[in-house]
Design a protein around this motif. Sequence first.
Motif, PDB file in Angstrom:
ATOM      1  N   LYS A  77      -0.255   1.402  11.660  1.00 36.81           N
ATOM      2  CA  LYS A  77       0.455   1.876  12.852  1.00 36.81           C
ATOM      3  C   LYS A  77       0.698   0.721  13.826  1.00 36.81           C
ATOM      4  O   LYS A  77       1.795   0.590  14.381  1.00 36.81           O
ATOM      5  CB  LYS A  77      -0.378   2.967  13.526  1.00 36.81           C
ATOM      6  N   LYS A  78      -0.310  -0.138  14.023  1.00 32.14           N
ATOM      7  CA  LYS A  78      -0.179  -1.244  14.967  1.00 32.14           C
ATOM      8  C   LYS A  78       0.799  -2.310  14.486  1.00 32.14           C
ATOM      9  O   LYS A  78       1.510  -2.899  15.290  1.00 32.14           O
ATOM     10  CB  LYS A  78      -1.547  -1.873  15.226  1.00 32.14           C
ATOM     11  N   TRP A  79       0.800  -2.568  13.175  1.00 31.53           N
ATOM     12  CA  TRP A  79       1.720  -3.567  12.632  1.00 31.53           C
ATOM     13  C   TRP A  79       3.062  -2.960  12.245  1.00 31.53           C
ATOM     14  O   TRP A  79       3.952  -3.674  11.792  1.00 31.53           O
ATOM     15  CB  TRP A  79       1.101  -4.250  11.422  1.00 31.53           C
ATOM     16  N   LYS A  80       3.177  -1.655  12.381  1.00 29.81           N
ATOM     17  CA  LYS A  80       4.409  -0.934  12.066  1.00 29.81           C
ATOM     18  C   LYS A  80       4.845  -1.173  10.619  1.00 29.81           C
ATOM     19  O   LYS A  80       5.976  -1.559  10.338  1.00 29.81           O
ATOM     20  CB  LYS A  80       5.529  -1.324  13.031  1.00 29.81           C
ATOM     21  N   ILE A  81       3.900  -0.926   9.712  1.00 32.19           N
ATOM     22  CA  ILE A  81       4.212  -1.010   8.285  1.00 32.19           C
ATOM     23  C   ILE A  81       3.958   0.352   7.655  1.00 32.19           C
ATOM     24  O   ILE A  81       3.375   1.239   8.262  1.00 32.19           O
ATOM     25  CB  ILE A  81       3.405  -2.122   7.576  1.00 32.19           C
ATOM     26  N   ALA A  82       4.389   0.513   6.420  1.00 33.29           N
ATOM     27  CA  ALA A  82       4.454   1.829   5.794  1.00 33.29           C
ATOM     28  C   ALA A  82       3.090   2.460   5.494  1.00 33.29           C
ATOM     29  O   ALA A  82       2.906   3.642   5.727  1.00 33.29           O
ATOM     30  CB  ALA A  82       5.265   1.740   4.505  1.00 33.29           C
ATOM     31  N   SER A  83       2.152   1.686   4.957  1.00 36.99           N
ATOM     32  CA  SER A  83       0.920   2.330   4.509  1.00 36.99           C
ATOM     33  C   SER A  83      -0.295   1.459   4.806  1.00 36.99           C
ATOM     34  O   SER A  83      -0.186   0.269   5.113  1.00 36.99           O
ATOM     35  CB  SER A  83       0.990   2.598   3.005  1.00 36.99           C
ATOM     36  N   ASN A  84      -1.459   2.082   4.656  1.00 41.27           N
ATOM     37  CA  ASN A  84      -2.711   1.348   4.825  1.00 41.27           C
ATOM     38  C   ASN A  84      -2.949   0.379   3.676  1.00 41.27           C
ATOM     39  O   ASN A  84      -3.658  -0.609   3.827  1.00 41.27           O
ATOM     40  CB  ASN A  84      -3.882   2.319   4.942  1.00 41.27           C
ATOM     41  N   GLU A  85      -2.368   0.657   2.508  1.00 38.91           N
ATOM     42  CA  GLU A  85      -2.459  -0.265   1.371  1.00 38.91           C
ATOM     43  C   GLU A  85      -1.831  -1.612   1.732  1.00 38.91           C
ATOM     44  O   GLU A  85      -2.408  -2.665   1.465  1.00 38.91           O
ATOM     45  CB  GLU A  85      -1.736   0.323   0.150  1.00 38.91           C
ATOM     46  N   GLU A  86      -0.653  -1.565   2.328  1.00 39.69           N
ATOM     47  CA  GLU A  86       0.017  -2.804   2.731  1.00 39.69           C
ATOM     48  C   GLU A  86      -0.768  -3.524   3.816  1.00 39.69           C
ATOM     49  O   GLU A  86      -0.856  -4.755   3.816  1.00 39.69           O
ATOM     50  CB  GLU A  86       1.432  -2.500   3.221  1.00 39.69           C
ATOM     51  N   ALA A  87      -1.346  -2.759   4.731  1.00 39.26           N
ATOM     52  CA  ALA A  87      -2.159  -3.359   5.793  1.00 39.26           C
ATOM     53  C   ALA A  87      -3.394  -4.034   5.206  1.00 39.26           C
ATOM     54  O   ALA A  87      -3.772  -5.131   5.629  1.00 39.26           O
ATOM     55  CB  ALA A  87      -2.556  -2.300   6.814  1.00 39.26           C
ATOM     56  N   ALA A  88      -4.026  -3.390   4.218  1.00 40.92           N
ATOM     57  CA  ALA A  88      -5.194  -3.986   3.572  1.00 40.92           C
ATOM     58  C   ALA A  88      -4.811  -5.273   2.842  1.00 40.92           C
ATOM     59  O   ALA A  88      -5.545  -6.265   2.894  1.00 40.92           O
ATOM     60  CB  ALA A  88      -5.818  -2.987   2.599  1.00 40.92           C
ATOM     61  N   ASN A  89      -3.665  -5.279   2.185  1.00 41.56           N
ATOM     62  CA  ASN A  89      -3.193  -6.493   1.507  1.00 41.56           C
ATOM     63  C   ASN A  89      -2.898  -7.604   2.505  1.00 41.56           C
ATOM     64  O   ASN A  89      -3.152  -8.778   2.238  1.00 41.56           O
ATOM     65  CB  ASN A  89      -1.953  -6.192   0.664  1.00 41.56           C
ATOM     66  N   LEU A  90      -2.361  -7.238   3.652  1.00 43.43           N
ATOM     67  CA  LEU A  90      -2.057  -8.228   4.688  1.00 43.43           C
ATOM     68  C   LEU A  90      -3.345  -8.817   5.270  1.00 43.43           C
ATOM     69  O   LEU A  90      -3.433 -10.025   5.485  1.00 43.43           O
ATOM     70  CB  LEU A  90      -1.217  -7.583   5.785  1.00 43.43           C
ATOM     71  N   VAL A  91      -4.347  -7.980   5.483  1.00 38.80           N
ATOM     72  CA  VAL A  91      -5.632  -8.477   5.979  1.00 38.80           C
ATOM     73  C   VAL A  91      -6.274  -9.377   4.926  1.00 38.80           C
ATOM     74  O   VAL A  91      -6.851 -10.422   5.256  1.00 38.80           O
ATOM     75  CB  VAL A  91      -6.576  -7.319   6.363  1.00 38.80           C
ATOM     76  N   ALA A  92      -6.164  -9.008   3.662  1.00 37.82           N
ATOM     77  CA  ALA A  92      -6.728  -9.835   2.587  1.00 37.82           C
ATOM     78  C   ALA A  92      -6.075 -11.218   2.559  1.00 37.82           C
ATOM     79  O   ALA A  92      -6.753 -12.219   2.320  1.00 37.82           O
ATOM     80  CB  ALA A  92      -6.540  -9.137   1.241  1.00 37.82           C
ATOM     81  N   ALA A  93      -4.779 -11.267   2.820  1.00 38.87           N
ATOM     82  CA  ALA A  93      -4.080 -12.551   2.830  1.00 38.87           C
ATOM     83  C   ALA A  93      -4.471 -13.391   4.050  1.00 38.87           C
ATOM     84  O   ALA A  93      -4.476 -14.619   3.979  1.00 38.87           O
ATOM     85  CB  ALA A  93      -2.577 -12.319   2.818  1.00 38.87           C
ATOM     86  N   ARG A  94      -4.818 -12.752   5.134  1.00 41.26           N
ATOM     87  CA  ARG A  94      -5.142 -13.460   6.373  1.00 41.26           C
ATOM     88  C   ARG A  94      -6.625 -13.784   6.525  1.00 41.26           C
ATOM     89  O   ARG A  94      -7.001 -14.613   7.341  1.00 41.26           O
ATOM     90  CB  ARG A  94      -4.707 -12.631   7.583  1.00 41.26           C
ATOM     91  N   LEU A  95      -7.484 -13.131   5.781  1.00 38.15           N
ATOM     92  CA  LEU A  95      -8.930 -13.271   5.913  1.00 38.15           C
ATOM     93  C   LEU A  95      -9.390 -14.670   5.514  1.00 38.15           C
ATOM     94  O   LEU A  95      -8.916 -15.242   4.540  1.00 38.15           O
ATOM     95  CB  LEU A  95      -9.618 -12.233   5.023  1.00 38.15           C
ATOM     96  N   PHE A  96     -10.337 -15.219   6.274  1.00 38.50           N
ATOM     97  CA  PHE A  96     -10.971 -16.475   5.870  1.00 38.50           C
ATOM     98  C   PHE A  96     -12.439 -16.470   6.253  1.00 38.50           C
ATOM     99  O   PHE A  96     -12.861 -15.823   7.213  1.00 38.50           O
ATOM    100  CB  PHE A  96     -10.261 -17.698   6.460  1.00 38.50           C
ATOM    101  N   VAL A  97     -13.223 -17.172   5.453  1.00 37.62           N
ATOM    102  CA  VAL A  97     -14.643 -17.400   5.708  1.00 37.62           C
ATOM    103  C   VAL A  97     -14.861 -18.884   5.447  1.00 37.62           C
ATOM    104  O   VAL A  97     -14.692 -19.348   4.326  1.00 37.62           O
ATOM    105  CB  VAL A  97     -15.541 -16.542   4.785  1.00 37.62           C
ATOM    106  N   LYS A  98     -15.219 -19.625   6.500  1.00 41.18           N
ATOM    107  CA  LYS A  98     -15.357 -21.079   6.390  1.00 41.18           C
ATOM    108  C   LYS A  98     -16.695 -21.531   6.951  1.00 41.18           C
ATOM    109  O   LYS A  98     -17.224 -20.938   7.887  1.00 41.18           O
ATOM    110  CB  LYS A  98     -14.254 -21.777   7.187  1.00 41.18           C
ATOM    111  N   VAL A  99     -17.197 -22.608   6.398  1.00 45.47           N
ATOM    112  CA  VAL A  99     -18.393 -23.244   6.933  1.00 45.47           C
ATOM    113  C   VAL A  99     -17.941 -24.163   8.061  1.00 45.47           C
ATOM    114  O   VAL A  99     -16.986 -24.923   7.917  1.00 45.47           O
ATOM    115  CB  VAL A  99     -19.123 -24.047   5.842  1.00 45.47           C
ATOM    116  N   GLY A 100     -18.610 -24.057   9.198  1.00 43.24           N
ATOM    117  CA  GLY A 100     -18.222 -24.877  10.340  1.00 43.24           C
ATOM    118  C   GLY A 100     -19.360 -25.005  11.331  1.00 43.24           C
ATOM    119  O   GLY A 100     -20.535 -24.900  10.971  1.00 43.24           O
TER     120      GLY A 100
END
Length: 148
Positions: A77-100
């Motif tokens: 709803k916030k990103w104005k996309i069709a489904s939660n599946e697409e939102a989950a895929n978008l979060v997966a593409a943006r997610l990072f875990v780094k040592v710092g």
Amino acid sequence: MQRWIIAGVVLLVFTFGAGFIGIRIYKQNRPYPVWVPLPVNSELSGEKKLQFSKELKQKLGEHSYLLSLSKDLELAKKWKIASNEEAANLVAARLFVKVGEADTSKGTKIPSINIGVNGKAKDKEISNEIALRLHRDVRKLLGADQDP
């Protein structure tokens, strides 16, 4: 002659207006990564920190977890996309875990694992929500006490 002056002023106003709009659009679309540091023991070796960050990335990157995260935060709803599946895929593409490293209140640096998402400046509120939720879930996963 007055027509040329008026035409020049109008052209100047449109040029400055277009420049202002262009700069604003450029600034809103700049990269804006948001992360929350998870402090780790400074005596751990770099290999163990890296291994832990990979395992953490794998657990956080599970599709079922990301789907529940996107449903809970209503990302579709916030990103104005069709489904939660697409939102989950978008979060997966943006997610990072780094040592710092993380800054402390005393001004020193301590080793940490940074958990966050890459995003755009115009979506920084949403990125903040996602990063805080990821951090809270990691603390639950590790069995750490929750902040009040």
